[in-house]
Design a protein around this motif. Structure first.
Motif, short mmCIF file in Angstrom:
data_model
loop_
_atom_site.label_atom_id
_atom_site.label_comp_id
_atom_site.label_asym_id
_atom_site.label_seq_id
_atom_site.Cartn_x
_atom_site.Cartn_y
_atom_site.Cartn_z
N LEU A 1 0.84 -1.20 0.00
CA LEU A 1 0.00 0.00 0.00
C LEU A 1 0.87 1.25 0.00
O LEU A 1 1.79 1.37 0.82
CB LEU A 1 -0.90 0.00 1.24
N SER A 2 0.59 2.18 -0.91
CA SER A 2 1.42 3.37 -1.03
C SER A 2 0.56 4.61 -1.27
O SER A 2 -0.48 4.53 -1.93
CB SER A 2 2.42 3.22 -2.18
N GLN A 3 1.03 5.75 -0.76
CA GLN A 3 0.31 7.02 -0.87
C GLN A 3 1.09 7.97 -1.76
O GLN A 3 2.22 8.34 -1.46
CB GLN A 3 0.11 7.65 0.51
N CYS A 4 0.48 8.38 -2.87
CA CYS A 4 1.11 9.37 -3.75
C CYS A 4 1.18 10.72 -3.02
O CYS A 4 0.21 11.14 -2.38
CB CYS A 4 0.29 9.51 -5.03
N LEU A 5 2.33 11.37 -3.11
CA LEU A 5 2.52 12.63 -2.40
C LEU A 5 2.27 13.85 -3.27
O LEU A 5 2.06 14.95 -2.77
CB LEU A 5 3.94 12.71 -1.83
N GLY A 6 2.34 13.70 -4.59
CA GLY A 6 2.18 14.84 -5.47
C GLY A 6 3.39 15.74 -5.43
O GLY A 6 4.46 15.36 -4.97
N GLU A 7 3.24 16.96 -5.92
CA GLU A 7 4.36 17.88 -6.02
C GLU A 7 4.48 18.81 -4.83
O GLU A 7 5.50 19.46 -4.64
CB GLU A 7 4.24 18.71 -7.31
N LYS A 8 3.44 18.89 -4.00
CA LYS A 8 3.46 19.82 -2.89
C LYS A 8 4.06 19.16 -1.65
O LYS A 8 3.78 18.01 -1.35
CB LYS A 8 2.04 20.32 -2.58
N SER A 9 4.89 19.93 -0.94
CA SER A 9 5.42 19.43 0.33
C SER A 9 4.45 19.80 1.44
O SER A 9 3.51 20.56 1.25
CB SER A 9 6.80 20.04 0.60
N GLY A 10 4.69 19.26 2.62
CA GLY A 10 3.81 19.55 3.75
C GLY A 10 3.19 18.28 4.27
O GLY A 10 3.53 17.17 3.84
N PRO A 11 2.28 18.39 5.23
CA PRO A 11 1.65 17.21 5.82
C PRO A 11 0.94 16.37 4.77
O PRO A 11 0.33 16.89 3.83
CB PRO A 11 0.65 17.82 6.81
#
Length: 256
Positions: free
Chosen positions: A127-137
């Motif tokens: 199971l994995s969560q895409c983070l996208g390009e934005k940093s932060g929580p």
């Protein structure tokens, strides 16, 4: 599902937010949860196994143990030591901080933990969560909402002992209605920009291996890259048998 005993592992370490989120999601759904994962982050170690160093463990309590080793080590210790008297009904690896799609699965410690569970004969999901390009929580809301539904749908399913299931959750808010899409593994187009050359304060060069270009070249393609970046959950069965059966036909003609 409610009578199941589950082993959770990962590659981001036993202290990661993702593994705690996963335990919080799964605990109300099953009978018992054990967490056995690396003490320290082991991202991108692949399916590596510690054979030249002793494995040491740290017991936080009866159900939470860390291993000073790799994700593969952790699953072996979890099944053969921590859960020797109470084997898991299935194994969950994650939730990884970052996606594991396309060729990334060959490097992924998250996928490797699921691989080891499958090799040992246990149904396993990565199971994995895409983070996208934005940093932060990290926004875990898609996984929190949809993983219980996915697990319920998969209840009672049987798949080949050579298979594991790779699931990726999209960045929250990409689309209003998130679909569960069964998609094939994609392929990243690597470029020369993947190796980044830098100069340290003393003028000496060093290098970073950068991430591949994950923007789908063809957004209409039915693969995990396009599906994930379209905002959907991708579900990809992966086979541990790497035999190319089409190539075998040609080779048999030559070597018969």
């Amino acid at each position: 599902l409610s009578e199941s005993t589950v082993l959770i592992s990962n590659d981001d370490s036993v202290h990661s937010q993702g593994i705690k989120i996963l335990e919080d999601i799964v605990r109300p759904l099953v009978k018992e949860v054990f967490v056995v994962a690396p003490e320290n982050e082991q991202s991108a170690v692949g399916h590596s196994l510690s054979i030249h160093d002793p494995l040491r463990i740290k017991e936080y309590d009866d159900h939470h143990v860390s291993v000073f080793g790799t994700p593969t080590d952790s699953v072996i210790v979890g099944i053969q030591k921590v859960m020797k008297d109470k084997k898991p009904d299935f194994v969950l690896s994650g939730i990884n901080h970052g996606n594991n799609i396309a060729d990334n699965v060959t490097y992924s410690g998250t996928v490797a933990a699921a691989i080891e569970a499958a090799l040992l004969g246990y149904p396993a999901l990565a199971l994995s969560q895409c983070l996208g390009e934005k940093s932060g929580p990290i926004d875990w809301s898609v996984a929190q909402e949809h993983l219980p539904i996915i697990l319920e749908k998969m209840q009672g399913m049987a798949w080949s002992s050579n298979d594991l299931i790779n699931i990726n959750f999209p960045v929250a808010g990409v689309k209003k209605e998130v679909k569960h899409r069964v998609l094939q593994q994609g392929h990243h187009q690597m470029s020369e920009e993947a190796l980044i050359e830098c100069i340290d304060p003393r003028g000496k060069p060093y290098y970073w291996i950068g991430p591949p270009n994950e923007t789908p070249a063809d957004k209409e393609l039915d693969d995990d890259i396009a599906g994930l970046f379209a905002g959907d959950i991708t579900i990809t069965p992966l086979s541990l048998n790497l035999t190319d059966h089409n190539a075998m036909i040609d080779f048999k003609k030559v070597f018969s």
